[in-house]
Design an enzyme around this catalytic site. Sequence first.
Site, PDB file in Angstrom:
ATOM      1  CB  THR A   1      -1.938   5.222   4.135  1.00 46.31           C
ATOM      2  OG1 THR A   1      -2.584   4.946   2.915  1.00 46.31           O
ATOM      3  CG2 THR A   1      -1.348   6.618   4.115  1.00 46.31           C
TER       4      THR A   1
ATOM      5  CB  SER B   1      -0.912   0.008   1.222  1.00 42.66           C
ATOM      6  OG  SER B   1      -0.118  -0.138   2.370  1.00 42.66           O
TER       7      SER B   1
ATOM      8  NE  ARG C   1      -9.106   7.373  -4.120  1.00 43.01           N
ATOM      9  CZ  ARG C   1      -8.468   7.223  -2.961  1.00 43.01           C
ATOM     10  NH1 ARG C   1      -7.176   7.040  -2.942  1.00 43.01           N
ATOM     11  NH2 ARG C   1      -9.132   7.249  -1.837  1.00 43.01           N
TER      12      ARG C   1
ATOM     13  CB  THR D   1      -0.865   6.205   0.467  1.00 39.96           C
ATOM     14  OG1 THR D   1      -1.709   5.063   0.369  1.00 39.96           O
ATOM     15  CG2 THR D   1      -1.451   7.321  -0.362  1.00 39.96           C
TER      16      THR D   1
ATOM     17  CB  THR E   1      -4.536   5.424   7.682  1.00 41.73           C
ATOM     18  OG1 THR E   1      -4.490   4.297   6.784  1.00 41.73           O
ATOM     19  CG2 THR E   1      -5.050   4.955   9.019  1.00 41.73           C
ATOM     20  N   GLY E   2      -7.076   5.272   5.839  1.00 38.47           N
ATOM     21  CA  GLY E   2      -8.417   4.747   5.604  1.00 38.47           C
ATOM     22  C   GLY E   2      -9.020   5.301   4.329  1.00 38.47           C
TER      23      GLY E   2
HETATM   24  C1  SD4 Z   1      -6.339   6.832   0.341  1.00 37.58           C
HETATM   25  N1  SD4 Z   1      -6.119   7.164   2.692  1.00 37.58           N
HETATM   26  O1  SD4 Z   1      -5.733   6.896  -0.721  1.00 37.58           O
HETATM   27  C2  SD4 Z   1      -5.574   6.448   1.570  1.00 37.58           C
HETATM   28  C3  SD4 Z   1      -5.641   4.962   1.688  1.00 37.58           C
HETATM   29  C4  SD4 Z   1      -5.068   4.392   2.893  1.00 37.58           C
HETATM   30  O2  SD4 Z   1      -3.886   2.654   3.756  1.00 37.58           O
HETATM   31  O3  SD4 Z   1      -5.090   4.925   3.974  1.00 37.58           O
HETATM   32  N2  SD4 Z   1      -4.481   3.249   2.732  1.00 37.58           N
HETATM   33  O4  SD4 Z   1      -7.551   7.014   0.435  1.00 37.58           O
END
Ligand code: SD4
Length: 332
Positions: free
Chosen positions: A192, A90, A220, A210, A243-244
Amino acid sequence: MKRRKFIQNASLSTFGIAVGSSVFASEKNIFSSEKKSPQIETASFPLVIATWNVNDSTAEAWRVLQEGKSALDAVEKGCMVEEANAEGQSVGIGGLPDRDGNVTLDACIMNKEGDYGAVVYLQNIMHPISVARKVMEDTPHVILAGKGAEQFAISEGFKPVDLLTDASKKAWEEWKKTSQYKPIINIENHDTIGMLAIDKNGDISGGCTTSGLAYKMAGRVGDSPIIGSGLFIDNEIGGATATGLGEEVLKTVGSFLIVELMRQGKTPQQACEEAIRRIIKKSPNYKDFQVGYIAVNKKGETGYYSIHDGFWVTKYQNDKNENFSSDFYDKK
Ligand code: SD4
């Protein structure tokens, strides 16, 4: 055990709670399985805190801080460890690609002056965090995207590399059989790395890097490289990173919100919890996705909170590099 695997396998641990004006966290060292005293005062610096179980990264950042270098140097070097880890799917090399099979990276960095640099949709470069720093320090701009970012990186001496590893290619080919896009809590690539550090002078910096959501649409960009969403630092107050599911963090400008809440007197823990509640209020489908925040204030108090169980943080402080299981909103 690999971090992602660990996250999937992690059994329920104890969870952090905020008490009064200081943050105390119950904790469990996952690598030694040694139980700690449930309440430990966390304020003091230097310190490094990062999303997920990234002990090698926090150790590197700590090493840099111990040399007396700045928090900015520490977060850059710390993030680079994960970016270079081909097994992490990731971040950086080995990151899972978008739907078309392209690995595209997002990163940003902020220093104690409140300067900011970012790259979005960067391809073929192993260390987007360092390119982001170059954008901040060597250009009149704050964000470079796509081909322009790549050309800039190459002109600064970064070597082009193929970021798609065999393992990530295989995973993508497997995914293509169904091509179903549905973020899965804690598994859909929520690794991330967001990192906050305070150096010996008490100055704060942060970085976030990330490969974004796996199998995202081409083009995106998530929250991670966007100032105020994936990361925000105000050296007078503190810092936060996320993160998320980036779309949810972007809609609530989560990291900026956390820093502003700390400015109004909330502890890092209280501020992270409020930022998560804002998402819950806005998104009735919160059961389907994960967001986790970490924060630090000027005193070196930390906080972390997520929507769901399964979010972990790593903190290096007082000579200890430890993993903590985050408290969370959705207790079912
Ligand atoms: C995203 N916040 O691109 C990031 C993804 C993420 O661990 O946290 N991945 O939306």
